[in-house]
Motif scaffolding. Structure first.
Motif, PDB file in Angstrom:
ATOM      1  N   GLU A 169     127.719  40.370 -99.939  1.00  0.00           N
ATOM      2  CA  GLU A 169     128.701  39.429-100.475  1.00  0.00           C
ATOM      3  C   GLU A 169     128.187  38.751-101.749  1.00  0.00           C
ATOM      4  N   ALA A 170     126.925  38.396-101.766  1.00  0.00           N
ATOM      5  CA  ALA A 170     126.352  37.740-102.949  1.00  0.00           C
ATOM      6  C   ALA A 170     126.372  38.673-104.146  1.00  0.00           C
ATOM      7  N   VAL A 171     126.021  39.928-103.932  1.00  0.00           N
ATOM      8  CA  VAL A 171     126.061  40.912-105.022  1.00  0.00           C
ATOM      9  C   VAL A 171     127.496  41.092-105.509  1.00  0.00           C
ATOM     10  N   LEU A 172     128.434  41.213-104.577  1.00  0.00           N
ATOM     11  CA  LEU A 172     129.839  41.369-104.963  1.00  0.00           C
ATOM     12  C   LEU A 172     130.382  40.117-105.655  1.00  0.00           C
ATOM     13  N   ALA A 173     129.918  38.952-105.245  1.00  0.00           N
ATOM     14  CA  ALA A 173     130.349  37.709-105.895  1.00  0.00           C
ATOM     15  C   ALA A 173     129.877  37.669-107.342  1.00  0.00           C
ATOM     16  N   VAL A 174     128.655  38.102-107.584  1.00  0.00           N
ATOM     17  CA  VAL A 174     128.145  38.163-108.961  1.00  0.00           C
ATOM     18  C   VAL A 174     128.953  39.174-109.775  1.00  0.00           C
ATOM     19  N   ALA A 175     129.227  40.326-109.195  1.00  0.00           N
ATOM     20  CA  ALA A 175     130.016  41.350-109.891  1.00  0.00           C
ATOM     21  C   ALA A 175     131.424  40.841-110.187  1.00  0.00           C
ATOM     22  N   LEU A 176     132.037  40.200-109.212  1.00  0.00           N
ATOM     23  CA  LEU A 176     133.381  39.652-109.395  1.00  0.00           C
ATOM     24  C   LEU A 176     133.377  38.573-110.464  1.00  0.00           C
ATOM     25  N   GLY A 177     132.406  37.681-110.398  1.00  0.00           N
ATOM     26  CA  GLY A 177     132.306  36.621-111.401  1.00  0.00           C
ATOM     27  C   GLY A 177     132.111  37.177-112.797  1.00  0.00           C
ATOM     28  N   THR A 178     131.289  38.198-112.911  1.00  0.00           N
ATOM     29  CA  THR A 178     131.065  38.840-114.214  1.00  0.00           C
ATOM     30  C   THR A 178     132.346  39.479-114.728  1.00  0.00           C
ATOM     31  N   ALA A 179     133.038  40.195-113.871  1.00  0.00           N
ATOM     32  CA  ALA A 179     134.287  40.858-114.271  1.00  0.00           C
ATOM     33  C   ALA A 179     135.326  39.844-114.723  1.00  0.00           C
ATOM     34  N   VAL A 180     135.447  38.752-113.988  1.00  0.00           N
ATOM     35  CA  VAL A 180     136.435  37.731-114.339  1.00  0.00           C
ATOM     36  C   VAL A 180     136.049  37.052-115.647  1.00  0.00           C
ATOM     37  N   THR A 181     134.778  36.787-115.835  1.00  0.00           N
ATOM     38  CA  THR A 181     134.314  36.154-117.073  1.00  0.00           C
ATOM     39  C   THR A 181     134.603  37.038-118.280  1.00  0.00           C
ATOM     40  N   LEU A 182     134.372  38.332-118.134  1.00  0.00           N
ATOM     41  CA  LEU A 182     134.593  39.260-119.248  1.00  0.00           C
ATOM     42  C   LEU A 182     136.069  39.515-119.521  1.00  0.00           C
ATOM     43  N   ALA A 183     136.922  39.341-118.520  1.00  0.00           N
ATOM     44  CA  ALA A 183     138.339  39.676-118.658  1.00  0.00           C
ATOM     45  C   ALA A 183     139.187  38.545-119.208  1.00  0.00           C
ATOM     46  N   SER A 184     138.726  37.312-119.154  1.00  0.00           N
ATOM     47  CA  SER A 184     139.512  36.150-119.570  1.00  0.00           C
ATOM     48  C   SER A 184     140.889  36.132-118.893  1.00  0.00           C
ATOM     49  N   PRO A 185     140.925  36.096-117.578  1.00  0.00           N
ATOM     50  CA  PRO A 185     142.202  36.141-116.855  1.00  0.00           C
ATOM     51  C   PRO A 185     142.898  34.784-116.849  1.00  0.00           C
ATOM     52  N   PRO A 186     144.123  34.744-116.320  1.00  0.00           N
ATOM     53  CA  PRO A 186     144.830  33.463-116.202  1.00  0.00           C
ATOM     54  C   PRO A 186     144.112  32.512-115.227  1.00  0.00           C
ATOM     55  N   VAL A 187     144.421  31.236-115.347  1.00  0.00           N
ATOM     56  CA  VAL A 187     143.771  30.195-114.542  1.00  0.00           C
ATOM     57  C   VAL A 187     143.864  30.447-113.038  1.00  0.00           C
ATOM     58  N   PRO A 188     145.012  30.884-112.485  1.00  0.00           N
ATOM     59  CA  PRO A 188     145.051  31.128-111.037  1.00  0.00           C
ATOM     60  C   PRO A 188     144.024  32.171-110.581  1.00  0.00           C
ATOM     61  N   VAL A 189     143.801  33.180-111.389  1.00  0.00           N
ATOM     62  CA  VAL A 189     142.808  34.205-111.041  1.00  0.00           C
ATOM     63  C   VAL A 189     141.409  33.602-111.060  1.00  0.00           C
ATOM     64  N   ILE A 190     141.134  32.767-112.033  1.00  0.00           N
ATOM     65  CA  ILE A 190     139.827  32.104-112.099  1.00  0.00           C
ATOM     66  C   ILE A 190     139.633  31.216-110.871  1.00  0.00           C
ATOM     67  N   ALA A 191     140.628  30.423-110.534  1.00  0.00           N
ATOM     68  CA  ALA A 191     140.526  29.519-109.384  1.00  0.00           C
ATOM     69  C   ALA A 191     140.331  30.300-108.090  1.00  0.00           C
ATOM     70  N   LEU A 192     141.069  31.390-107.933  1.00  0.00           N
ATOM     71  CA  LEU A 192     140.966  32.187-106.711  1.00  0.00           C
ATOM     72  C   LEU A 192     139.702  33.042-106.683  1.00  0.00           C
ATOM     73  N   THR A 193     139.019  33.137-107.796  1.00  0.00           N
ATOM     74  CA  THR A 193     137.708  33.783-107.826  1.00  0.00           C
ATOM     75  C   THR A 193     136.628  32.773-107.451  1.00  0.00           C
ATOM     76  N   VAL A 194     136.769  31.571-107.947  1.00  0.00           N
ATOM     77  CA  VAL A 194     135.791  30.520-107.670  1.00  0.00           C
ATOM     78  C   VAL A 194     135.802  30.145-106.186  1.00  0.00           C
ATOM     79  N   ALA A 195     136.971  30.113-105.568  1.00  0.00           N
ATOM     80  CA  ALA A 195     137.086  29.657-104.178  1.00  0.00           C
ATOM     81  C   ALA A 195     136.200  30.454-103.210  1.00  0.00           C
ATOM     82  N   PRO A 196     136.297  31.788-103.147  1.00  0.00           N
ATOM     83  CA  PRO A 196     135.443  32.498-102.186  1.00  0.00           C
ATOM     84  C   PRO A 196     133.957  32.420-102.542  1.00  0.00           C
ATOM     85  N   VAL A 197     133.662  32.318-103.835  1.00  0.00           N
ATOM     86  CA  VAL A 197     132.260  32.184-104.240  1.00  0.00           C
ATOM     87  C   VAL A 197     131.707  30.842-103.750  1.00  0.00           C
ATOM     88  N   LEU A 198     132.500  29.786-103.884  1.00  0.00           N
ATOM     89  CA  LEU A 198     132.065  28.474-103.383  1.00  0.00           C
ATOM     90  C   LEU A 198     131.930  28.472-101.863  1.00  0.00           C
TER      91      LEU A 198
END
Length: 126
Positions: free
Chosen positions: A39-68
Motif C-alpha cells: 500500500e505504501a508503494v502504491l500510495a507513492v506511485a499514486l501521489g506521483t501520478a497525481v502530481t504529474l497529471a495536475s488533475p482537478p481538485v476532487p481527484v487531488i482530495a480523493l487521492t490525499v484521503a486514502p494516503v492519510l
C-alpha cells in the motif's frame, strides 16, 4: 487487496481448523506488514501520478484521503496493535481491543475513498 485481506483473510483465518490465537496473530502480522508495504508503494506511485497529471481538485482530495488514512494506520493504529499482539503472544489474556475497530474503520474509509477516486477519475477523464 484491502478488501481481500482485511475483510476476508483476517477474520476467516481464525475460523480455520487448528489455527490457534498465537498462530493467527503471527500470520496476521506478516500478512498486514506485507499489505501495508505494498500500500505504501502504491500510495507513492499514486501521489506521483497525481502530481504529474495536475488533475482537478476532487481527484487531488480523493487521492490525499486514502494516503492519510494509511498514514494513520501505520503511525498510530498498527503500533498499538503490535504492542497488544506482543502481549498476547507472551501469554497475557487481554480484553478485546478498540484499536481493531479503529483499524477496520480506517480500512472502510480507505476503500470508500479509493472507490470514489476511481469513479471521479473515470467521470472526469483525468
Amino acid at each position: 487487496m484491502v478488501l481481500a485481506i482485511s475483510f476476508l483473510e483476517a477474520p476467516l483465518k481464525f475460523r480455520a481448523p487448528g489455527v490457534t490465537l498465537p498462530l493467527g496473530l503471527g500470520i496476521g502480522r506478516m500478512v498486514f506488514r506485507a499489505l501495508n508495504a505494498v500500500e505504501a508503494v502504491l500510495a507513492v506511485a499514486l501521489g506521483t501520478a497525481v502530481t504529474l497529471a495536475s488533475p482537478p481538485v476532487p481527484v487531488i482530495a480523493l487521492t490525499v484521503a486514502p494516503v492519510l488514512l494509511l498514514t494513520v494506520q501505520l503511525a498510530a493504529v498498527r503500533p498499538v496493535l503490535n504492542r497488544r499482539s506482543d502481549r498476547v503472544l507472551a501469554g497475557e489474556r487481554l480484553p478485546r481491543s478498540r484499536a481493531h475497530l479503529y483499524y477496520v474503520a480506517c480500512e472502510l474509509a480507505k476503500v470508500g475513498a479509493l472507490l470514489a477516486l476511481g469513479v471521479t477519475v473515470l467521470g472526469s477523464g483525468a
